[in-house]
Design an enzyme around this catalytic site. Structure first.
Site, mmCIF file in Angstrom:
data_model
loop_
_atom_site.group_PDB
_atom_site.id
_atom_site.type_symbol
_atom_site.label_atom_id
_atom_site.label_comp_id
_atom_site.label_asym_id
_atom_site.label_seq_id
_atom_site.Cartn_x
_atom_site.Cartn_y
_atom_site.Cartn_z
ATOM 1 N N LYS A 44 0.886 -1.225 0.015
ATOM 2 C CA LYS A 44 0.033 0.014 0.012
ATOM 3 C C LYS A 44 0.769 1.326 -0.090
ATOM 4 C CE LYS A 44 -2.515 0.006 3.633
ATOM 5 N NZ LYS A 44 -3.339 0.148 4.774
ATOM 6 N N LYS A 46 4.482 1.441 0.156
ATOM 7 C CA LYS A 46 5.802 1.406 -0.613
ATOM 8 C C LYS A 46 6.910 1.499 0.484
ATOM 9 C CE LYS A 46 4.689 -0.036 -4.553
ATOM 10 N NZ LYS A 46 4.067 -1.142 -4.080
HETATM 11 N N1 C2G Z 1 -7.130 5.944 14.216
HETATM 12 C C1 C2G Z 1 -7.874 6.967 14.754
HETATM 13 N N2 C2G Z 1 -7.404 8.072 15.357
HETATM 14 C C2 C2G Z 1 -6.161 8.402 15.036
HETATM 15 C C3 C2G Z 1 -5.443 7.742 14.296
HETATM 16 C C4 C2G Z 1 -5.981 6.347 14.083
HETATM 17 O O1 C2G Z 1 -8.985 6.635 15.317
HETATM 18 N N3 C2G Z 1 -5.722 9.749 15.298
HETATM 19 C C5 C2G Z 1 -7.821 4.650 13.861
HETATM 20 C C6 C2G Z 1 -8.164 4.552 12.270
HETATM 21 O O2 C2G Z 1 -9.192 5.344 11.712
HETATM 22 C C7 C2G Z 1 -8.022 3.079 12.154
HETATM 23 C C8 C2G Z 1 -7.206 2.505 13.292
HETATM 24 O O3 C2G Z 1 -6.727 3.511 14.054
HETATM 25 O O4 C2G Z 1 -9.264 2.607 12.283
HETATM 26 C C9 C2G Z 1 -5.741 1.957 12.780
HETATM 27 O O5 C2G Z 1 -5.346 2.923 11.835
HETATM 28 P P1 C2G Z 1 -3.967 2.601 11.194
HETATM 29 O O6 C2G Z 1 -2.891 1.842 11.895
HETATM 30 O O7 C2G Z 1 -3.462 3.920 10.558
HETATM 31 O O8 C2G Z 1 -4.550 1.572 10.064
HETATM 32 P P2 C2G Z 1 -4.618 1.715 8.613
HETATM 33 O O9 C2G Z 1 -3.348 1.734 8.116
HETATM 34 O O10 C2G Z 1 -5.684 2.678 8.234
HETATM 35 O O11 C2G Z 1 -5.451 0.312 8.277
HETATM 36 O O12 C2G Z 1 -7.979 -2.860 6.630
HETATM 37 C C10 C2G Z 1 -7.294 -1.649 6.993
HETATM 38 C C11 C2G Z 1 -5.960 -1.625 7.035
HETATM 39 O O13 C2G Z 1 -5.676 -2.629 7.940
HETATM 40 C C12 C2G Z 1 -5.271 -0.305 7.361
#
Ligand code: C2G
Length: 131
Positions: A44, A46
């Site tokens: 996703k 890189k």
């Molecule tokens: N999140 C949040 N508030 C933030 C940062 C992240 O509520 N300030 C939430 C995101 O919306 C997500 C979860 O934490 O629901 C995990 O975020 P990421 O680790 O960035 O995950 P992501 O890369 O968006 O997920 O199927 C989805 C994939 O697994 C990718």
């Protein structure tokens, strides 16, 4: 017994991650978390996450409101994971608003507001600027 599922990378684990997992858990009785694999992240973005898949899984598994953790190998397998883990509700942050509506009616889909002013990307940028 209501089963909740959510997905994420949870790299450089921070309070926004805690907040979404804590709130997701409140929608049911059992919280299942799909942690994105290193390879899924590479495909996703890189780049590989800062924390290894193994460490990210260890951190998420250690939370008291998380009941089960598995590795998410592909974004396209959402429905298979939902069925395999018998989830009733999919919870995601609202940066994904509408993106997973296609799994309905297999399960309910809820998007929760993100925690403002914190993200893995911003933390990495700030740390890079420290001399
Ligand atoms: N999140 C949040 N508030 C933030 C940062 C992240 O509520 N300030 C939430 C995101 O919306 C997500 C979860 O934490 O629901 C995990 O975020 P990421 O680790 O960035 O995950 P992501 O890369 O968006 O997920 O199927 C989805 C994939 O697994 C990718």
């Amino acid at each position: 017994m209501k089963r909740i599922i959510t997905f994420g990378t949870f790299d450089v684990f921070h309070v926004g991650h805690i907040n979404i997992l804590e709130r997701a858990a409140k929608y049911g009785d059992f919280l299942i978390v799909g942690v994105s694999s290193d390879e899924l992240n590479y495909s996703k973005k890189k780049r590989y996450p800062i924390y290894s898949q193994e460490d990210r899984i260890k951190i998420v598994s250690s939370l008291e409101f998380v009941d089960e953790v598995f590795v998410e190998e592909s974004l396209d397998l959402k429905l298979d994971y939902i069925n395999a883990y018998k989830a009733d509700v999919l919870v995601m942050g609202d940066d994904w608003d509408g993106k997973f509506d296609w799994v309905k009616p297999a399960c309910e889909v809820i998007y929760l507001p993100r925690t403002p002013s914190i993200s893995t990307t911003e933390i990495i940028e700030v740390v890079k600027m420290i001399k």
